[in-house]
Design an enzyme around this catalytic site. Sequence first.
Site, PDB file in Angstrom:
ATOM      1  N   ASP A 456       0.943  -1.252   0.048  1.00 28.19           N
ATOM      2  CA  ASP A 456      -0.029   0.006   0.037  1.00 28.19           C
ATOM      3  C   ASP A 456       0.828   1.456   0.036  1.00 28.19           C
ATOM      4  OD1 ASP A 456      -1.821  -2.066   0.368  1.00 28.19           O
ATOM      5  OD2 ASP A 456      -3.060  -0.962   1.819  1.00 28.19           O
ATOM      6  N   GLU A 525      -5.325  -4.903  -6.615  1.00 25.43           N
ATOM      7  CA  GLU A 525      -6.201  -5.622  -5.654  1.00 25.43           C
ATOM      8  C   GLU A 525      -7.444  -5.181  -5.702  1.00 25.43           C
ATOM      9  OE1 GLU A 525      -3.235  -5.228  -2.362  1.00 25.43           O
ATOM     10  OE2 GLU A 525      -5.101  -4.269  -1.457  1.00 25.43           O
TER      11      GLU A 525
END
Length: 882
Positions: A456, A525
């Site tokens: 992330d 994702e």
Amino acid sequence: MSRRFRWLAAVVGLGLVVPLLPVTTAAAQEHATTAAPARAGEVRTIPDWRMQTSRTATAGGAAISRPGFNDVNWLKVPARSTVMAGLIANNRYPDLNYSTTMKQVDTAQFTVPWWYRKGFTADPAPGTHTFLKLNGGILARGEVWLNGTKIAGTDKVIGAYPTHEFDVTSLIRKGDNTIALRADSVNPDRDLTIHFIDWAQFPPDRNQGLFRDVALASSGAVSLRNLRVDSDLPLPSLANANITVKVDARNNTDQQQTAEVSGTVDGQSFRQTVSLGAKQTKTATFTVKLDNPRVWWPFQMGAQPLYEAALTATAGGAASDTARTTFGVREVESKLVQGGRQFSVNGKPFLVRGGGWASDLFLRTDLRKIEDQLKLTKAMGMNTIRLEGKPENDELYDMADRMGIMLLTGWECCSKWEKYDTFTAEDNRVAGESAESEARRVRNHPSMIGFLIGSDYAPPATQEKIYLDALKRAEWNLPVISSAKALSSPQLGSPGMKMEGPYWWVPPNYWYNKDKGGASGFASEVGPGPTVPELDSLKKFLSPNEINALTDYNAKQYHLAPSDTFSKLSFWGTALDGRYGKPANPEDLVRKAQLANYEVNRAQLEAFGRNWSDQDKPSTGVIYWMLNNAWPTMYWHLFDYNLATAGSYFGAKTAMRPLHVQYSYDDSSLAVMNTGLQDVSGLTVQATVFNLDGAQKADVSQPVTAKGNASVRAGTLPKPSGLSSTYFVRLLLKDSAGTVVDRNVYWLSTKADKLNYAASTWYHTPQTEYADLKGLNGLAQGSVTATASSTASGESASTTVTVTNNGGGGKVSFFLRASLRQGAGGAEVLPTTWSDNYVTLWPGESITLKADYRVADLNGKVPHVQLSGHNVPKSEVAAPLR
């Protein structure tokens, strides 16, 4: 005591592998032991351990690691066993997959260290050197003891992934010996370990203990380590390849040594003499040219041939060590295309359509289950798996090599791994050791496609340099990507990936908007969240009360995520009500869930396929979030924990057929996607529109050539007047002989789903209006007939069932599901790989479905095929084995 041990797979860079033999010591008659390697070039993996909490085993490492210490009351646990996995193996708890039983586990027992102990016998030959190898850290940190001596402490043995090798030659005794390992407690916010974030309820021990092999290796004066192979495949001809083989020759002695390192690749021999000073290590390098090499491809593009490099070191006229590895001849590259990361394999652009992998919640290694999951993945047409922060054991990589499934590895989000501002000098060291160890371990696998050093968040300059330096030491030869999110890093720049959600429900048309998580660039994702399994599966892990509570969308569900964001069915349920009508009961909810799961998963993967060949903002890759489950859940999977395949799986499978016709939710265009490398000409797309009552409203055909490794538009779906609010579209792709090569059925609405993009969050885009699919609830009852037969070959079996719609008056038999049963009305046979499922037939149409499975999974019963549909009553047909 009788105990069986299996042969072990070859270990890269360590030498020969021999079977482990049970031995008994006088001090602990019930403690099965293994012999240490007796000659140079052998490796023996510790097959099992004894395990005990430090609250009971208070003596300390010096005593526990001495032969004769009494451990007969300790727990016997497998070779790769966290503390929780060991307790489960010893039946200390009821089924922790069921309901809320995992809450019964007392987490206080994991706040202290646990000990692992193993006795073994040794009779080392003169000149033999023995090494203790940790193929990964002890979670989260630990101590290593041998025969009363501490080999390493928590300052050295720390982190999930660093490998360690200790020369224990001077500590090995003839006769009885003992290894003891101490595993300290785990804090994922403090330690560079393994965290399950919001993927499932957390394992109570936070994965404290061992999850990889501990091995004893031996060699002579010179050891071979770190065998690596690179292939240079000049593009685009593929006519020859230059193979570079490197291995580190290490002098284990205090005297100068001269070693001959020799080896073979594809029948070609090579050798080199290496002079080594005391304790010196040198790299021996060899080059081999292969004419007309057998090129390795992802499974949709070609075959997966593997080569082997086998090396031997000879010192003082005797074999000293061996090393071997398999590899594939292939080239992987990547570049940015309009900001999106595009991979290529052997010079051909490669559209990644993959899923996120979940290891077992307790990090247990079930090789058969891993292989079953990869087989289901390949059968679905999914070509890539992303391993976020949970790199698997070696066997998964070997399987992926053989199956042609690409692997994208890297570190995880949302834990210590990305709390860069808290990194100490020790954290920096462990991070670098982790990257180097993992890169060395997997670099030879042709299935590898890249390494994400962040998820992330891209690491800042300090950590980025640590990772890049570590990968350079490992001679990593594949793309390195800063993160899975659109955040540039100092050296690597833009990752070419986006992580803008969604992670929870969106309708099918969402995926065709190229903004947010829609089909443009590389979405690292994304997925529509809840994937409620069929009732057979739900009953395995939910109590009756929990199943009844599914219709309460505001209730927290233990088998959803531990995070508040994903703990309720929430707006997934609201959308189900709005689009299909409020379920009358849990059974109705499950039935409608399959419809929603199928259509949205199909749309996601079809959209990325269609936009693959767009000139403006093309799609280059997508990772569906997620592929599988660590523990039974009702979200983020394409097949469930018990390997059952439902609407989510078959929607995805439909989208990823190798030659596929599809409908576009944004502009009503039709498209044909071809995942093969060759053009396919002479095709025809036939599109037929039906009302709910079976009346045909339109029927058009369009010739098309399916370009290799591309998508092409093939006209537009007609919009006839007089459509019912819910209607059907059937697409047929036919070859020049009129044979149907692909079939795709949609249920659509004259009212569109609408989204409020301005109110999007990181996990969701709100829906303001719903498509009207409630007409499906009033379908007239359909009728089908079926015939089935089964054949067996060795351990495997196949059942085929031909289903025919025998109804009159234009009645559709909608969303027919076939399931394989252990006898009449018996349990479902799992895993089963179906050629297709959840099919829709109009009067007179037939379809043949094939199921592949293991004979043993029939449990001695006659296979039966159970059929059920949205408007078709349940029935069964016997299919005896022949």
